[in-house]
Design an enzyme around this catalytic site. Structure first.
Site, short mmCIF file in Angstrom:
data_model
loop_
_atom_site.label_atom_id
_atom_site.label_comp_id
_atom_site.label_asym_id
_atom_site.label_seq_id
_atom_site.Cartn_x
_atom_site.Cartn_y
_atom_site.Cartn_z
N LYS A 102 15.42 20.32 -13.17
CA LYS A 102 14.81 19.24 -13.10
C LYS A 102 15.46 17.80 -14.02
O LYS A 102 16.02 18.13 -14.88
CB LYS A 102 13.21 19.27 -13.89
CG LYS A 102 12.27 20.03 -13.17
CD LYS A 102 11.53 19.63 -12.27
CE LYS A 102 10.35 19.04 -12.83
NZ LYS A 102 9.68 18.11 -11.93
N GLU B 132 8.15 6.91 -17.69
CA GLU B 132 6.76 6.91 -17.85
C GLU B 132 6.09 6.44 -19.04
O GLU B 132 5.23 6.02 -18.98
CB GLU B 132 6.58 8.78 -17.42
CG GLU B 132 6.80 9.10 -16.04
CD GLU B 132 7.04 10.33 -15.87
OE1 GLU B 132 7.03 11.16 -16.85
OE2 GLU B 132 7.45 10.77 -14.57
N SER C 126 13.33 19.49 -18.30
CA SER C 126 12.31 20.24 -18.37
C SER C 126 12.75 21.44 -19.28
O SER C 126 13.71 22.02 -19.13
CB SER C 126 11.68 20.84 -17.13
OG SER C 126 10.86 22.02 -17.26
N HIS D 16 0.81 -1.25 0.09
CA HIS D 16 0.00 -0.06 -0.15
C HIS D 16 0.73 1.11 0.15
O HIS D 16 0.47 2.08 0.50
CB HIS D 16 -0.83 0.08 1.29
CG HIS D 16 -1.54 -1.36 1.38
ND1 HIS D 16 -2.70 -1.64 0.74
CD2 HIS D 16 -1.33 -2.28 1.96
CE1 HIS D 16 -3.21 -2.72 1.08
NE2 HIS D 16 -2.19 -3.16 2.05
#
Ligand code: ARG
Length: 484
Positions: A281, A288, A275, A156
């Protein structure tokens, strides 16, 4: 819309050759995927026709020569046609005249396309299986260096019990091992020849279906001629295997995105992105996208099942729109597997931070409960004691207090306090869980040995199938050469 009059192909001649739906009907562009497969299927069929005396040897030689020329010219040079089968036949007839029309004796495009799809897909399945095996090797080699790298394990998304990086990585190796088995099983059912089923009702010509199957490297024939032309479950099971693999890829990608975010793992710059506006970043974009490829795979599976559902026997043109779902899914998953493997191979695990965080959230609680239960306390009572200790900070003092509270006596009356100290330590906790398949370094070392044997076996399984296909390709080339 082009003003050009679409030319007629050999199948349609002047009938049904024009009309606004012509482009809609044609699969020629997407059939590029099966262009080479179709040429092989044509060659094997013509060789068999000649061997059976259905066409003359010289006719066969002319057709086989024309097929070579068509292959040389490439898919882009094919004449217009409703599909690659019609276009290749037209091209053959353009080169050698009407005798080229004998190529399509004793078959139909229905069994032809089914054969081409299987012929092509089996290559794709092997490539995917090889790539999956490569990823498994990466997981093992990274795991080998991390059998003692303690990390927090989660349920979880909450720290649950300490484990090791090796144990975590091998959990995915196990999943990919089953993916490999599924792909090999899908290959074996794909590798059967429908050719000779004709439209669906067989043929009066004295064909030799087994011979064609052997020439094309198929293990056996799909016997029932109606099944041969209609069956597409080889597409669904392959796509299902790819989609299942994609769910595993998406899981490991998601974990790594989270782990990178926490600083547990540093992704290589090669697998990260920046980015365009925020200079500080470093984003895990490739992972992803791996995660997202599960969407392509499940879209493919869904598209395929929806297209196939409720189709009446035997051939319906819906089938023309079925197989690209499978090819697209397999392509997406193949690429995602390569990228995921590269990302894992180049990532650096931050052992110090992982060790520090492995103790967080009283993650050794289960080990303390196990320890009390080993002294004869019912596990449920031990669980209660440790839960109370957890509420009070989850350290040694909290365990002592909880024992007194629930059991009424001092800790030492129930269990050796040094054992409690040890069980609170994540490293000792991991080392104690040495059951079969557990995270203890010695259990994982034993697992790694079995896993490398399994990988070697999988390599052989895929390799022998690959060799059999290559041998069939060589044998067909030699057979064709005898007609020169
Ligand atoms: N291009 C067609 C397909 O992919 C080939 C079969 C055409 N057969 C027919 N009866 N219209 O399914």
């Amino acid at each position: 819309m082009s003003e050009e009059e679409p030319s007629s192909d050999v199948v349609r001649r002047e009938r049904f050759s024009g009309g606004p739906a012509r482009r809609f009907l044609s699969s020629l562009a997407s059939d590029e995927r099966i262009f080479r497969a179709d040429l092989q299927v044509d060659r094997a069929h013509v060789v068999m026709l000649a061997e059976q005396g259905i066409v003359d040897e010289s006719e066969a030689a002319d057709i086989l020569g024309a097929l070579d020329a068509v292959e040389e010219a490439g898919h882009a040079e094919l004449p217009d046609g409703e599909d690659v089968h019609a276009a290749i036949e037209t091209a053959v007839i353009e080169r050698i005249g009407d005798v080229g029309g004998k190529m399509h004796t004793a078959r139909s495009r229905n069994d032809e396309v089914a054969t081409c799809l299987r012929h092509r897909l089996r290559e794709d399945i092997l490539e995917l299986a090889e790539t999956v095996i490569g990823f498994r090797e990466v997981l093992c080699s990274v795991a080998e260096g991390h059998t003692e790298t303690v990390m927090p394990g989660y349920t979880h998304l909450q720290p649950a019990q300490p484990t090791t990086v090796a144990h975590y990585l091998l959990s995915y190796e196990s999943a990919l091992a089953r993916d490999t088995e599924r792909l090999v099983a899908a290959f074996d059912r794909t590798n059967r020849s429908p050719l000779g089923g004709a439209a669906f009702a067989g043929t009066p010509f004295d064909i030799d279906r087994e011979r064609v199957a052997a020439l094309l490297g198929f293990d056996e024939v799909v016997e029932n001629s109606m099944d041969a032309s209609s069956a597409r479950d080889f597409l669904t099971e392959t796509t299902a295997a790819a989609a299942t693999l994609a769910t595993h890829l998406s899981g490991i990608a998601e974990d790594l995105v989270i782990f990178a975010n926490k600083g547990y793992v540093d992704l290589s710059d090669d697998y990260s992105s920046t980015s365009s506006i925020m200079p500080q970043k470093k984003n895990p974009d490739t992972l992803e996208l791996v995660r997202a490829s599960a969407g392509d795979a499940s879209a493919g599976l869904n598209g395929l099942l929806t297209t196939l559902k409720g189709l009446p026997r035997a051939y319906n043109r819906d089938l023309q729109r079925a197989h690209n779902h499978a090819f697209d899914a397999v392509d997406a998953v193949l690429e995602a597997t390569e990228v995921a493997a590269g990302a894992v191979a180049t990532a650096e695990w931050n052992a110090d931070l992982l060790a520090e965080e492995a103790a967080d959230g009283f993650s050794t609680a289960t080990g303390i409960a196990d320890l009390l239960a080993m002294q004869g306390l019912p596990f449920r009572t031990a669980h209660e004691v440790v839960a109370i200790a957890g509420e009070n900070g989850g350290d040694f003092a909290a365990v002592e207090a909880a024992v007194e509270d629930v059991l009424g006596g001092e800790l030492g009356e129930y269990v050796d306090p040094t054992a409690v100290e040890a069980a609170l330590d994540p490293e000792t906790s991991v080392a104690s869980r040495d059951s079969l398949g557990g995270p203890a370094p010695e259990s994982v070392a034993a697992a790694l040995e079995r896993v490398s044997a399994d990988i070697a076996e999988a390599e052989t399984a895929v390799g022998t199938r690959r060799e059999a296909l290559d041998a069939a390709t060589d044998a067909l080339r030699e057979e064709v050469a005898t007609y020169g």
